[in-house]
Write an enzyme that holds these catalytic residues in place. Structure first.
Site: not given
Ligand code: MV4
Length: 512
Positions: A200, A235, A292
């Site tokens: 991504e 996270h 859920r």
């Molecule tokens: C991402 C992102 C930036 N760009 N995807 C972290 C948890 C997982 N569900 C997906 N996450 C992320 N995916 C892309 N393409 C940044 C995160 C991310 C994040 C997302 C939601 C809440 C906290 C976070 C902390 C660090 C990174």
């Protein structure tokens, strides 16, 4: 309607489900492991069955034992809560085989969303915006490099079987790709028994905003607005709120429509959540779907007035949705703090143990979804969430003030908790101004590193600790012969009052 429901979970969520059942005149069956014999959910249920040792793989994760208890107890349905088996299609399938209703979506919907690449394909086909990237697995580092070149760096490599932040790698430049790809693949293999990874484009400083959906078994789907979940640490969500300070009515409608499309594409029924990443320009992208009930569901309940657990039960029994989208009204604002038995002084390490005393806040706009009691020993074997403190206010500001007040009333003795973290967040300017993103806690902790003043230490203490400090000071004064003046006793706040009480206890019963 079901006469009896088995709850395949423990802790606060099991208690929450029991409460909904009680309001619906449904009998409840609890399960417990050896260390949970005296847990709150066991005390509150109508019946309880032992299912094995502390280790979850031998108790709360044993589908065979759970189905067996449901049969023996005559439960017509199983509610999985969150965590444990909640998103395991095998439990839904085992329920179907046993003629028991699974309170959740179909095994097929769960399987679709468990594969992030399959989910991305389905969302793409349904015109739901997804983060630019691949919709199938990437087989080697060369292909990964070509893909990354076409979207532009930085990119993220993610495990197709992952989610919630596990098995992710950020790749900033072409030079890092080969080793990052190898690492991501082997991590995915060992964590999920599935080495498939996809790519991504990286979204900078994202916000995590999710939409609650409800669907019935007749094809109707509605959404209940958003939850802002950007306040996280490693996270792990820490605080959630609804509405999101970033989302206005137009964006809510847009995201809500996308979430409903996403749920329809998965032929989804029961309660579910579509997670989006939003960037600073208010673009939003589908990230994943949680099939859920979520930990943070109470903030949605507070602003919509809908009891999500009761709705889940009605929907599982085959009822049609009893409201249309146009019936949903969002009122005021709600906040949730996740109270964990963990030590903020020691990198938020779990801090299980005996709860010696517990004082839970209440009063206007305050709700505590707890799973523990004074005298209970929080076991080290499970997630150390002890309670969710939720406040509602007619505005975000009122919800915040109520949370500040309620956190001050909260007192837990015997174990460490993260209450002091909330005192800090609730006084942090970025939070108060609604400038939330996923880096807020790290920034806040970083900026406070180094010397910590006495005043700051006191500000972070709970009311009882403040009371003890006042008591100690007064006690010292009196034993020095400096009798406290009348003025000292002109009590103006609760903690001074408590200080006086504590002092009096010591004066009357020395050695206590
Ligand atoms: C991402 C992102 C930036 N760009 N995807 C972290 C948890 C997982 N569900 C997906 N996450 C992320 N995916 C892309 N393409 C940044 C995160 C991310 C994040 C997302 C939601 C809440 C906290 C976070 C902390 C660090 C990174």
């Amino acid at each position: 309607m079901f006469k009896k429901i088995l709850i395949a979970n423990r802790g606060e969520i099991a208690v929450r489900i029991i409460r909904a059942c009680r309001e619906m005149d449904i009998r409840t069956v609890a399960l417990y492991s050896e260390v949970d014999r005296k847990a709150l959910h066991v005390l509150k249920a109508d019946e309880a069955y032992s299912i094995g040792p502390a280790a979850a793989v031998e108790s709360y994760l044993r589908i065979d034992k759970i189905i067996d208890v449901a049969r023996r107890a005559g439960a017509g349905a199983i509610h999985p809560g969150y965590g444990f088996l909640a998103e395991n299609p095998a439990l839904a399938a085992a329920c179907d085989d046993a003629g028991i209703t699974f309170i959740g979506p179909s095994a097929a919907s769960m399987e679709l969303m468990a594969s992030k690449t399959r989910a991305r394909q389905a969302m793409h086909a349904a015109d739901v915006p997804v983060v630019p990237g691949t919709n199938s697995g990437v087989k080697d580092a060369d292909e990964a490099s070509r893909v990354a070149e076409s979207f532009g760096y930085p990119v993220m490599i993610k495990a197709a079987a992952g989610g919630g932040g596990k098995g992710m790698r950020l790749v900033l430049s072409p030079a890092e790709m080969a080793s990052a790809f190898r690492d991501a693949r082997s991590e995915a293999e060992s964590a999920f028994n599935d080495s498939e990874v996809y790519i991504e484009k990286y979204v900078q400083n994202p916000r995590h905003i999710e939409i609650q959906v409800l669907g019935d078994r007749h094809g109707n789907v509605i959404h209940l607005g958003e939850r802002e979940c950007s306040i996280q640490r490693r996270h792990q969500k820490v605080m959630e709120e609804s509405p999101s300070p970033l989302v206005d009515a137009a964006m809510r409608e847009c995201m809500g429509e996308a979430a409903v499309k996403a749920a329809r594409a998965a032929r989804y029924y029961n309660a579910g959540t579509i997670e989006f990443l939003a960037d600073s320009d208010r673009n939003f992208y589908f990230l994943e779907m949680n099939t859920r009930l979520q930990v943070e569901h109470p903030v949605t309940e507070m602003v919509t007035g809908i009891d999500l657990v009761k709705e889940q039960i009605r929907l599982a029994a085959g009822s049609k949705l009893s409201f249309r989208q146009s019936d949903i009204v969002f009122r005021g604002a709600a906040l949730e703090c996740r109270i964990y038995a963990e030590d903020p002084e020691n990198n938020f390490f779990p801090s299980p143990g005996l709860i010696r005393s517990l004082e839970v806040p209440s009063g206007p706009g305050v709700r505590d979804d707890g799973g523990v009691y004074a005298g209970w020993t929080v076991p080290m074997d499970y997630d150390p969430l002890i309670s969710k403190l939720v406040t509602w206010g007619s505005t975000r500001d009122e919800a915040i003030r109520r949370m500040q007040r309620a956190i001050g009333e909260y007192s837990v003795e015997g174990i460490r908790t993260n209450l002091s973290l909330f005192r800090r967040i609730l006084a942090y300017p970025d939070f108060l101004e609604g400038k939330l993103d996923t880096g807020l806690i790290d920034r806040m902790l970083e900026s406070a590193r180094g010397a910590k003043s006495v005043m700051q230490t006191i500000a972070e203490a709970d009311d009882r600790v403040k009371a003890a400090a006042v008591a100690a000071a007064l006690f010292q004064m009196s034993s020095n012969g400096h009798a406290p003046s009348r003025d000292t006793f002109a009590v103006s706040s609760r903690w001074k009052l408590e200080g006086r009480r504590a002092l009096m206890r010591h004066v009357i019963k020395p050695g206590e």
